[in-house]
Design an enzyme around this catalytic site. Structure first.
Site, mmCIF file in Angstrom:
data_model
loop_
_atom_site.group_PDB
_atom_site.id
_atom_site.type_symbol
_atom_site.label_atom_id
_atom_site.label_comp_id
_atom_site.label_asym_id
_atom_site.label_seq_id
_atom_site.Cartn_x
_atom_site.Cartn_y
_atom_site.Cartn_z
ATOM 1 N N LYS A 1 0.832 -1.201 0.000
ATOM 2 C CA LYS A 1 0.000 0.000 0.000
ATOM 3 C C LYS A 1 0.868 1.253 0.000
ATOM 4 C CE LYS A 1 -3.874 -1.823 2.762
ATOM 5 N NZ LYS A 1 -4.916 -1.652 1.745
ATOM 6 N N ARG B 1 -10.144 -11.654 2.315
ATOM 7 C CA ARG B 1 -11.004 -12.728 1.792
ATOM 8 C C ARG B 1 -10.317 -14.080 1.880
ATOM 9 N NH1 ARG B 1 -11.699 -9.556 -3.708
ATOM 10 N NH2 ARG B 1 -11.594 -7.917 -2.121
HETATM 11 N N1 BES Z 1 -8.096 -3.693 4.575
HETATM 12 C C1 BES Z 1 -8.260 -3.304 3.231
HETATM 13 C C2 BES Z 1 -9.559 -2.557 2.970
HETATM 14 C C3 BES Z 1 -9.731 -1.234 3.636
HETATM 15 C C4 BES Z 1 -9.449 -0.077 2.932
HETATM 16 C C5 BES Z 1 -10.226 -1.123 4.915
HETATM 17 C C6 BES Z 1 -9.635 1.153 3.545
HETATM 18 C C7 BES Z 1 -10.407 0.100 5.519
HETATM 19 C C8 BES Z 1 -10.120 1.244 4.821
HETATM 20 C C9 BES Z 1 -8.246 -4.532 2.328
HETATM 21 O O1 BES Z 1 -7.475 -5.584 2.750
HETATM 22 C C10 BES Z 1 -7.707 -4.094 1.029
HETATM 23 O O2 BES Z 1 -6.557 -3.762 0.967
HETATM 24 N N2 BES Z 1 -8.521 -4.106 0.013
HETATM 25 C C11 BES Z 1 -8.117 -3.736 -1.285
HETATM 26 C C12 BES Z 1 -8.712 -4.770 -2.192
HETATM 27 C C13 BES Z 1 -8.144 -4.772 -3.569
HETATM 28 C C14 BES Z 1 -6.704 -5.150 -3.581
HETATM 29 C C15 BES Z 1 -8.953 -5.730 -4.416
HETATM 30 C C16 BES Z 1 -8.640 -2.334 -1.526
HETATM 31 O O3 BES Z 1 -9.625 -1.927 -0.906
HETATM 32 O O4 BES Z 1 -8.037 -1.615 -2.293
HETATM 33 MN MN MN Z 2 -5.480 -5.419 2.086
#
Ligand code: BES
Ligand code: MN
Ligand code: ZN
Length: 522
Positions: free
Chosen positions: A296, A370
């Site tokens: 990230k 997931r």
């Molecule tokens: N934990 C994150 C989602 C999230 C984002 C929670 C912002 C709280 C605030 C999750 O694991 C994630 O990184 N999701 C990705 C999914 C993508 C890679 C398909 C996302 O939201 O970008």
């Molecule tokens: Mn994630």
């Protein structure tokens, strides 16, 4: 790290004579044109405040208006009483316009109680004389006031090494003025609110704990210890047990971290088997989500310490279940892992054999939630469940679609509807979302049974992809709902109502409401 607790009790003495540090009354904003001759910014006193108003010789609303009170929601105006009533301070909390012919909605009261108790930090003992209906709505209103007060009084202990001289301590004791403090229904609501708010506070504490202090092994220990104390059955699978058991999704995500993954199972067995129904609760416990190899951006990454909010909610809700003893079997599943980039991390392109036996092609290691949830869901279905509620900070797409306050719900349509209704009752709004065929089609994999995300990674229907993926791991005979709390699980803004900064405790109260609903109605 645990926060100090607030105590709660009922009183039926005249609020004007209560020996407390501050007394809270409600004020409504005046809607429409004021009557000729009336002061322009007139407020309406809410019921419950009559004896206080009488002590002020009819000058209370006028004085409050001069101090700037408008009766708007969330507003708290404090007034020195200088001997007119026993309490040295009156705090008027805004309730918005008075609903015609009805008492304020429970959520209005919950937020008002929270805002008032928050604003009165520094006062050890506070009484609330808020408008409570005396009809069939009375228990819900009292429940709301009690929960709001206890949650507005929450403050995370934090990590400061020096005492903070300017910091006002949270209210220690809250009294709620009711018509009859000995009323059994009212007493039961207070008992319930204490257990429920206690659970919300515990989940907030876990979310707010720094991620270096809460990694899967220590999170599992904290949950297991609290659960054993509460009398729940506890089973903790460590990395060896997970590997031996074939939990490929949990192992894959956890393998990049030096702190190994866990799966915690908590069991509540009702006396006499309850009503024969079995509820499974599953919560995402990523103690920190860096994104892994698909790392990230740095900005805001610290908030990913809240990526275990789902597991915190499930664990805490189980503690309240142990205390409230509903007539239904409830089992909690908390898969825990830390999503880190390292030489041992799982990688895009990996194919993982999941606990269910399905094979998943990894395309983005940041879609880790997931992976661990799929294994926990499959295990819950294998153990046997009639209803399965899973909650997770799963997708940024939830925040884009529904914002920071409203959770997205996907799954069996009738159960999604029940989640929505529970959300309305608890003030934790949740909105049903579809699971479209074309979104599933987009997740077809060239090499495995399913891709973890849309193969073109265009993020279309981002939140829905999460739900579609999880559906693959739910047994067809289980009624299920996935509650995406990426937005409402964590509050990064200024405190508001009974929400403080940080973990919100969403959806602990929804889950407990659903458990009660299933215990009563099947
Ligand atoms: N934990 C994150 C989602 C999230 C984002 C929670 C912002 C709280 C605030 C999750 O694991 C994630 O990184 N999701 C990705 C999914 C993508 C890679 C398909 C996302 O939201 O970008
Ligand atoms: Mn994630
Ligand atoms: Zn995550």
């Amino acid at each position: 790290m645990t926060s100090p607790r607030t105590t709660l009790s009922l009183v039926d003495t005249d609020p004007a004579e209560l020996a407390v540090d501050a007394i809270v009354i409600g004020v409504h904003s005046q809607t429409g044109e004021p009557e000729a001759g009336a002061p322009a910014a007139a407020l309406l006193l809410a019921s419950g405040a009559e004896s206080i108003a009488a002590a002020f010789d009819g000058k209370l609303t006028e004085t409050l208006a001069l101090l700037g009170a408008t009766g708007g929601p969330g507003e708290v105006i404090k007034l020195a009483t200088l001997g007119t009533v026993t309490a040295p301070v009156v705090a008027a909390v805004g309730l918005g316009p008075e609903p015609t012919g009805a008492a304020p909605a429970p959520e209005t009261l919950r937020r008002a109680a929270g805002a008032a108790v928050r604003a009165l930090a520094g006062a050890p003992r506070v009484a609330l004389a808020l408008p409570l209906p005396d009809d069939a709505d009375a228990p819900a209103a009292l429940r709301a006031v009690a929960e709001g007060a206890l949650l507005g009084g929450y403050r995370f202990a934090g990590y400061k090494t020096k005492p903070q001289p300017a910091r006002r301590e949270p209210v220690g004791e809250v009294l709620i003025a009711v018509p009859d403090a000995a009323d059994a229904t009212a007493g039961a609501e207070v008992t319930r609110a204490q257990a429920v708010a206690g659970a919300v506070r515990t989940s907030r504490d876990w979310v707010n704990t720094a991620p270096n202090e809460l990694r899967p092994p220590s999170f599992a220990d904290a949950v297991a210890t609290a659960a054993r104390e509460a009398g729940l059955g506890v089973e903790v699978l460590d990395e060896e047990a997970l590997r031996a058991g074939g939990y490929g999704g949990i192992i894959a995500v956890g393998q990049g971290s030096e702190a190994p993954p866990r799966l915690v199972k908590l069991t509540y067995t009702p006396e006499g088997g309850g009503n024969g129904k079995r509820v499974a609760l599953v919560g995402k416990g990523i103690t920190f989500d860096t994104g892994g190899i698909s790392i990230k951006p740095a900005q805001g990454m610290w908030e990913m310490k809240s990526d275990m909010a789902g597991a915190a909610a499930v664990g805490a809700a189980m503690l309240a279940v142990a205390a409230l003893k509903p007539a239904v079997a409830v089992t909690g599943y908390l898969p825990m892992a830390e999503n880190m980039p390292s030489g041992t991390s799982y990688r895009p392109g990996d194919v993982i054999t999941m606990y269910s036996g399905k094979r998943v092609e990894v395309l983005n290691t940041d879609a880790e939630g997931r992976m661990i949830l799929a294994d926990a869901i499959a295990r819950a279905c294998e153990d046997g469940a009639d209803y399965l509620f899973e909650t997770s900070t799963l997708t940024g797409g939830q925040v884009i679609a529904l914002g920071k306050k409203i959770a997205g719900v996907m799954g069996s349509p009738e159960l999604c509807e029940r989640v929505k209704v529970a959300g309305e009752a608890t003030g934790e709004p949740a909105w049903p979302m579809p699971l479209p065929d074309d979104v599933r089609k987009g997740m077809d994999s060239e090499v495995a049974d399913i891709s973890q995300v849309n193969a073109v990674m265009d993020r279309a229907g981002h939140m829905l992809q999460g739900g579609v993926f999880l559906r693959e791991f739910v047994s067809p005979d289980v009624s299920w709902a996935h509650i995406d709390i990426a937005g409402p699980g964590y509050h990064s803004g200024e405190p508001t109502g009974y929400w403080t900064k940080g973990g919100t405790g969403v959806p602990v109260r929804t889950l407990l409401h659903l458990v009660d609903d299933i215990a009563a109605n099947g």
